[in-house]
Design a protein around this motif. Structure first.
Motif, PDB file in Angstrom:
ATOM      1  N   ASN A 139     -58.282  36.449 -18.572  1.00 20.38           N
ATOM      2  CA  ASN A 139     -58.192  37.856 -18.924  1.00 20.38           C
ATOM      3  C   ASN A 139     -58.133  37.921 -20.445  1.00 20.38           C
ATOM      4  OD1 ASN A 139     -57.433  37.610 -16.179  1.00 20.38           O
ATOM      5  ND2 ASN A 139     -56.482  39.613 -16.261  1.00 20.38           N
ATOM      6  N   SER A 140     -58.934  38.788 -21.027  1.00 17.10           N
ATOM      7  CA  SER A 140     -59.009  38.871 -22.478  1.00 17.10           C
ATOM      8  C   SER A 140     -58.502  40.209 -22.990  1.00 17.10           C
ATOM      9  CB  SER A 140     -60.446  38.654 -22.941  1.00 17.10           C
ATOM     10  OG  SER A 140     -61.286  39.661 -22.413  1.00 17.10           O
TER      11      SER A 140
ATOM     12  N   THR B 289     -63.250  37.100 -17.523  1.00 17.19           N
ATOM     13  CA  THR B 289     -64.337  36.132 -17.643  1.00 17.19           C
ATOM     14  C   THR B 289     -64.063  34.957 -16.727  1.00 17.19           C
ATOM     15  OG1 THR B 289     -64.746  36.785 -19.934  1.00 17.19           O
ATOM     16  CG2 THR B 289     -65.581  34.633 -19.267  1.00 17.19           C
TER      17      THR B 289
ATOM     18  N   CYS C 128     -66.119  35.595 -24.719  1.00 21.51           N
ATOM     19  CA  CYS C 128     -65.377  36.829 -25.010  1.00 21.51           C
ATOM     20  C   CYS C 128     -65.651  37.366 -26.405  1.00 21.51           C
ATOM     21  CB  CYS C 128     -63.878  36.589 -24.892  1.00 21.51           C
ATOM     22  SG  CYS C 128     -63.293  36.291 -23.241  1.00 21.51           S
ATOM     23  N   ASN C 129     -65.884  36.479 -27.351  1.00 24.49           N
ATOM     24  CA  ASN C 129     -66.062  36.883 -28.743  1.00 24.49           C
ATOM     25  C   ASN C 129     -67.524  37.119 -29.111  1.00 24.49           C
ATOM     26  OD1 ASN C 129     -63.399  36.811 -30.454  1.00 24.49           O
ATOM     27  ND2 ASN C 129     -63.234  35.207 -28.905  1.00 24.49           N
TER      28      ASN C 129
ATOM     29  N   ARG D  40     -65.714  44.094 -18.639  1.00 23.66           N
ATOM     30  CA  ARG D  40     -65.171  44.393 -19.965  1.00 23.66           C
ATOM     31  C   ARG D  40     -65.185  45.895 -20.137  1.00 23.66           C
ATOM     32  NH1 ARG D  40     -67.044  44.508 -25.693  1.00 23.66           N
ATOM     33  NH2 ARG D  40     -69.166  44.569 -24.913  1.00 23.66           N
TER      34      ARG D  40
ATOM     35  N   GLU E 210     -68.856  36.592 -18.521  1.00 21.76           N
ATOM     36  CA  GLU E 210     -68.024  37.787 -18.498  1.00 21.76           C
ATOM     37  C   GLU E 210     -68.307  38.564 -17.222  1.00 21.76           C
ATOM     38  OE1 GLU E 210     -67.127  40.032 -22.427  1.00 21.76           O
ATOM     39  OE2 GLU E 210     -68.914  40.928 -21.524  1.00 21.76           O
TER      40      GLU E 210
ATOM     41  N   THR F 109     -59.007  42.519 -26.630  1.00 23.10           N
ATOM     42  CA  THR F 109     -59.604  42.698 -27.947  1.00 23.10           C
ATOM     43  C   THR F 109     -58.512  43.085 -28.937  1.00 23.10           C
ATOM     44  OG1 THR F 109     -61.680  43.386 -26.964  1.00 23.10           O
ATOM     45  CG2 THR F 109     -61.328  44.001 -29.251  1.00 23.10           C
TER      46      THR F 109
ATOM     47  N   THR G 156     -61.317  38.720 -30.065  1.00 24.96           N
ATOM     48  CA  THR G 156     -60.771  38.776 -28.711  1.00 24.96           C
ATOM     49  C   THR G 156     -59.976  37.517 -28.419  1.00 24.96           C
ATOM     50  OG1 THR G 156     -62.710  40.066 -28.040  1.00 24.96           O
ATOM     51  CG2 THR G 156     -61.399  39.110 -26.279  1.00 24.96           C
TER      52      THR G 156
ATOM     53  N   GLY H 215     -60.842  42.494 -20.633  1.00 21.90           N
ATOM     54  CA  GLY H 215     -61.972  41.882 -19.965  1.00 21.90           C
ATOM     55  C   GLY H 215     -61.549  40.778 -19.023  1.00 21.90           C
TER      56      GLY H 215
ATOM     57  N   GLY I 212     -71.666  37.895 -23.720  1.00 24.86           N
ATOM     58  CA  GLY I 212     -70.771  37.743 -22.578  1.00 24.86           C
ATOM     59  C   GLY I 212     -70.886  36.431 -21.845  1.00 24.86           C
TER      60      GLY I 212
END
Length: 153
Positions: free
Chosen positions: A139-140, A121, A79-80, A114, A111, A142, A86, A119, A43
């Protein structure tokens, strides 16, 4: 010949590093801008980039698009880091100070939240003096897939 890296049995820190290595191998954009991964963990991610002459705008300062790109790349690596593919669904940046030619800018992503497939970050971009030059929130979302296989096939 070494066995391929899989997620099975890796610590969260080792998994984050393996995901970063897998992403970095194909990230021609970040590489082309001279970015470097300084640190990565679950994160979180820290990336750095030196402002080159071809990144300076007509005001003699770093073009905001390059600052955004640095923050966006740090966001992506954070994020990944959980081995779930993501992508960004929304990002916003506030520019607070200019980046200058020759400065090494550092983007620190953390992060904040999530849950499920979503999520948030935050990324802070600083100059060598430690001054905040930009704040970024992403904003993420997945999507399907992983960066490294879960288990050996």
């Amino acid at each position: 010949m070494s066995a391929p890296v899989t997620a099975e049995g890796l610590s969260k820190e080792a998994l984050a590093r393996a995901c970063a290595d897998a992403m970095w191998a194909d990230d021609k954009a970040s590489q082309g801008l001279g970015m470097e991964i300084v640190e990565v963990g679950p994160g979180r991610a820290v990336l750095a980039m030196t402002v080159r002459e071809d990144m300076v705008n007509g005001h003699g300062i770093c073009h905001g698009g390059f600052v955004f790109s640095l923050a966006d790349s740090a966001f992506a690596f954070a994020c990944n880091s959980h081995n779930q593919a993501t992508v960004a669904s929304h990002c916003a940046v506030s520019y607070l100070k200019p980046g200058r030619l020759g400065e090494r800018l550092t983007a620190t992503a953390q992060e904040r939240w999530r849950e499920g497939r979503s999520g948030i970050t935050d990324v802070t971009v600083t100059n060598p003096a430690g001054e905040v030059i930009a704040e970024f929130r992403g904003n993420s979302r997945t999507i399907r897939g992983t960066l490294i296989p879960e288990t050996a096939e």
